[in-house]
Motif scaffolding. Sequence first.
Motif, PDB file in Angstrom:
ATOM      1  N   PHE A   3       0.814  -1.214   0.000  1.00  0.00           N
ATOM      2  CA  PHE A   3       0.000   0.000   0.000  1.00  0.00           C
ATOM      3  C   PHE A   3       0.851   1.270   0.000  1.00  0.00           C
ATOM      4  CE2 PHE A   3      -2.016   3.401   2.445  1.00  0.00           C
ATOM      5  CZ  PHE A   3      -3.179   3.588   1.712  1.00  0.00           C
ATOM      6  N   PHE A   4       1.911   1.267   0.787  1.00  0.00           N
ATOM      7  CA  PHE A   4       2.726   2.466   0.953  1.00  0.00           C
ATOM      8  C   PHE A   4       3.515   2.832  -0.306  1.00  0.00           C
ATOM      9  CE2 PHE A   4       2.146   0.902   5.278  1.00  0.00           C
ATOM     10  CZ  PHE A   4       1.549   2.025   5.826  1.00  0.00           C
ATOM     11  N   LEU A  10      -0.432   8.237  -4.480  1.00  0.00           N
ATOM     12  CA  LEU A  10      -1.629   8.753  -5.146  1.00  0.00           C
ATOM     13  C   LEU A  10      -2.469   9.582  -4.178  1.00  0.00           C
ATOM     14  CD1 LEU A  10      -3.449   8.423  -7.848  1.00  0.00           C
ATOM     15  CD2 LEU A  10      -4.795   6.966  -6.353  1.00  0.00           C
ATOM     16  N   ILE A  11      -2.650   9.073  -2.981  1.00  0.00           N
ATOM     17  CA  ILE A  11      -3.420   9.797  -1.962  1.00  0.00           C
ATOM     18  C   ILE A  11      -2.719  11.105  -1.609  1.00  0.00           C
ATOM     19  CG2 ILE A  11      -4.201   9.707   0.445  1.00  0.00           C
ATOM     20  CD1 ILE A  11      -4.572   6.651  -0.002  1.00  0.00           C
ATOM     21  N   TYR A  12      -1.406  11.060  -1.490  1.00  0.00           N
ATOM     22  CA  TYR A  12      -0.648  12.279  -1.191  1.00  0.00           C
ATOM     23  C   TYR A  12      -0.766  13.285  -2.334  1.00  0.00           C
ATOM     24  CZ  TYR A  12       3.269  15.417  -0.528  1.00  0.00           C
ATOM     25  OH  TYR A  12       4.036  16.538  -0.412  1.00  0.00           O
ATOM     26  N   LEU A  13      -0.570  12.812  -3.564  1.00  0.00           N
ATOM     27  CA  LEU A  13      -0.597  13.685  -4.729  1.00  0.00           C
ATOM     28  C   LEU A  13      -1.931  14.403  -4.851  1.00  0.00           C
ATOM     29  CD1 LEU A  13       0.773  14.604  -7.397  1.00  0.00           C
ATOM     30  CD2 LEU A  13      -0.315  12.629  -8.469  1.00  0.00           C
ATOM     31  N   TYR A  14      -3.026  13.665  -4.793  1.00  0.00           N
ATOM     32  CA  TYR A  14      -4.334  14.286  -4.963  1.00  0.00           C
ATOM     33  C   TYR A  14      -4.889  14.855  -3.659  1.00  0.00           C
ATOM     34  CZ  TYR A  14      -4.114  12.689  -9.686  1.00  0.00           C
ATOM     35  OH  TYR A  14      -3.713  12.515 -10.985  1.00  0.00           O
ATOM     36  N   GLY A  15      -4.362  14.446  -2.529  1.00  0.00           N
ATOM     37  CA  GLY A  15      -4.752  15.050  -1.255  1.00  0.00           C
ATOM     38  C   GLY A  15      -4.167  16.439  -1.100  1.00  0.00           C
TER      39      GLY A  15
END
Length: 70
Positions: A3-4, A10-15
């Motif tokens: 997951f990491f 992806l979560i970091y980029l779009y978050g």
Amino acid sequence: MDFFRVWLPLIYLYGVGGIVFTVGLILILRTKALRPSYERHRKWLWVLFYGFFFWAGLHATFIFLALGSR
């Protein structure tokens, strides 16, 4: 792949990008640079939201497909 290494970027980029996007939208709405009362501006507001979620979804889809091909 865990997951990491796959989904967290992806979560970091779009978050983080989503936070910057939201701050930018708040600024243009508060300065009246974009007025939702105008139909043409409403169209562009929709295009901005659609574009952000379209690219995030497309990116996630291709990651998902790449993981399934291993």
